[in-house]
Design an enzyme around this catalytic site. Sequence first.
Site, PDB file in Angstrom:
ATOM      1  N   ASP A  53       0.824  -1.208   0.000  1.00  0.00           N
ATOM      2  CA  ASP A  53       0.000   0.000   0.000  1.00  0.00           C
ATOM      3  C   ASP A  53       0.862   1.262   0.000  1.00  0.00           C
ATOM      4  OD1 ASP A  53      -1.979   1.876   0.183  1.00  0.00           O
ATOM      5  OD2 ASP A  53      -2.821   1.159   2.062  1.00  0.00           O
ATOM      6  N   ASP A  89      -1.003   5.456  -6.985  1.00  0.00           N
ATOM      7  CA  ASP A  89      -1.380   4.606  -5.853  1.00  0.00           C
ATOM      8  C   ASP A  89      -1.574   3.174  -6.320  1.00  0.00           C
ATOM      9  OD1 ASP A  89      -2.204   3.968  -3.190  1.00  0.00           O
ATOM     10  OD2 ASP A  89      -4.282   4.024  -3.868  1.00  0.00           O
TER      11      ASP A  89
END
Length: 485
Positions: free
Chosen positions: A167, A365
């Site tokens: 992440d 992301d």
Amino acid sequence: MASTIPFFLFTFTLLLFSSLTLSRATSIDPTTFVLDISSALQQTLNILSVEPFAQETVFLPSVNSSSSSFSLPLHSRETVFKTQHKDYKSLVHSRLARDSARVNSILTKLQLALNGISRQDLKPLDNQILPEDLSTPVVSGTSQGSGEYFSRVGVGSPTKQFYMVLDTGSDINWIQCEPCSECYQQSDPIYNPKLSSSYRSLGCNSAQCGLLDVSQCSGSTCQYQVSYGDGSYTVGDFVTETVSFGKSGTVPNVAIGCGHTNEGLFTGAAGLLGLGGGMLSLTKQVKATSFSYCLVDRDSASSGSLEFNSPFPAGSVSAPLFRSKKIDTFYYVGLTGFTVGGQMVQIPPSLIELDQAGNGGVIVDCGTSITRLPTQAYNALRDSFRQKTGTLKSTSGVALFDTCYDLSGLSSVKVPTVSFLLSGGKSLNLPAKNFLIPVDSAGTFCFAFAPTPVSMSIIGNVQQQGIRVNYDLANNRVGFTPNNC
């Protein structure tokens, strides 16, 4: 002699004609890509029956490799955890629901920063967190699909291997810990700190504890709490542990959360590796000067890789890496616009610029699946794509997608190119499968972008598939290298 001249003339003419024909046949139209429909639909069937990888045990030397290069394989979720979905359509809807929750989580974190909510203003909940206390419903991890990617990481001494979520939108590393007062189901045995000789609790006055957004004391032990905008959360002791990276070696004294109370959408993972830009992220703690990853197609059984301290590969295109003064977690990339079919999409540059107040900008992301753009920018990109796909059979929208096509019965089709224009003049050309994706096994494909009402843009992992993304933290550059998994 004269009788042979026509033969040579014929031969020369034939070779010239063949050369011209071959040249035309092999020339590449820079304004279109070929979408392999048959291959994409076959993958939608294969992913439902793929068997998860064997969970290997790796024994590593106990050495400090904090300044070395690390490399780890990356796996898409369905190659690690057996999907519970019986058809691809339900899997896609599940992924998209999870993705929307993910985006809400990022936007919530950003809004807190933009509104001036400081670390001192955030207080831990007095009571145990319950699902009904959260703003959105908690969904069982065992039934919720996702577009996240996983890596196998060792924790403790002797090391035990765990699947962890990758992440770039988070800073806190954490793992579910025994004893569990509330833990979701994971594929590996839950980490037991009593079996590790390198486990150390952090005190309330420790530097690491002071860097947490939300913390409290239990006696002299620092406790952390992370709540995500999708209703997921983790609460427990903040500790240091030894973390190992494949066969590259180990790094001691990494600050991680030892979560005794955890719930949410993590779906089988033991915990999370925070690769954001904050001081507690894994990248900061291992003193990485760079890191990179290559994400394979989520419906592929192959694997990509996560690397630390690796150079830009040859053939990469790069852009400036920006950081917001309001929040240090996110990685912003310099993006100036888009082209479709080789033609500029007309949008005001201010729509995707990061201003001094921390508004706008484009983050990269790996946890978000579908690229989000401010509504005005999205509409311009979508309309340009629609104008150049008028010969394709359109169909009704699916979930957050409003531009979909019925490509059933076709084995391949030409579609207009879609490119990101990077600051500095370079462009990143997306493969067709990175912007036109199947949403069922029957031949429905959708344009894989979505609008958002806020000013921030997010480049998601569908658009990053098959592209090595390199974050040069020392020189503030982001590099993109196609076909480098």
